[in-house]
Design a protein around this motif. Structure first.
Motif: not given
Length: 115
Positions: A1-29
């Motif tokens: 599974m691609e890393i962006k897909e894993v990121l999306q899955l994690a974000a969806e899990a957070c959203n399912d529990k009504r997490a607030e202000n979900i933000v993803a940061l690209d830390m690569d650089q």
């Protein structure tokens, strides 16, 4: 599974529990710690725990290893280490205090497909 897909899955899990202000940061650089940070918060300790457990369960469903889960008992700042992705699940007060988005201000935000 691609890393962006894993990121999306994690974000969806957070959203399912009504997490607030979900933000993803690209830390690569900007950091050697991870490729992405996923940051969100809950309004109380019980919700923070529920969000962290939901991320772990979602990863288990897809056979994605969780390398480490820390802070669950206190539920003020829980880290879910997925290797190239680190999920930071805060209590609202701690998120405001630590303000990782400002600390890692050089990191670009990644758009997530969550509602």
């Amino acid at each position: 599974m691609e890393i962006k897909e894993v990121l999306q899955l994690a974000a969806e899990a957070c959203n399912d529990k009504r997490a607030e202000n979900i933000v993803a940061l690209d830390m690569d650089q900007v950091s050697l710690v991870a490729e992405y940070f996923l940051i969100c918060h809950g309004t109380n300790e019980r919700q923070v725990q529920a969000i962290a457990r939901a991320v772990k369960e979602k990863m288990d469903e897809h056979d994605i290893p969780v390398k480490r889960l820390e802070g669950l008992e206190q539920a003020r700042w829980v880290l879910v280490d997925l290797g190239d992705i680190v999920c930071h699940i805060f209590h609202k007060d701690e998120r405001t205090y630590y303000n990782l988005e400002r600390l890692w201000g050089d990191a670009a935000q990644v758009s997530l497909a969550i509602e």
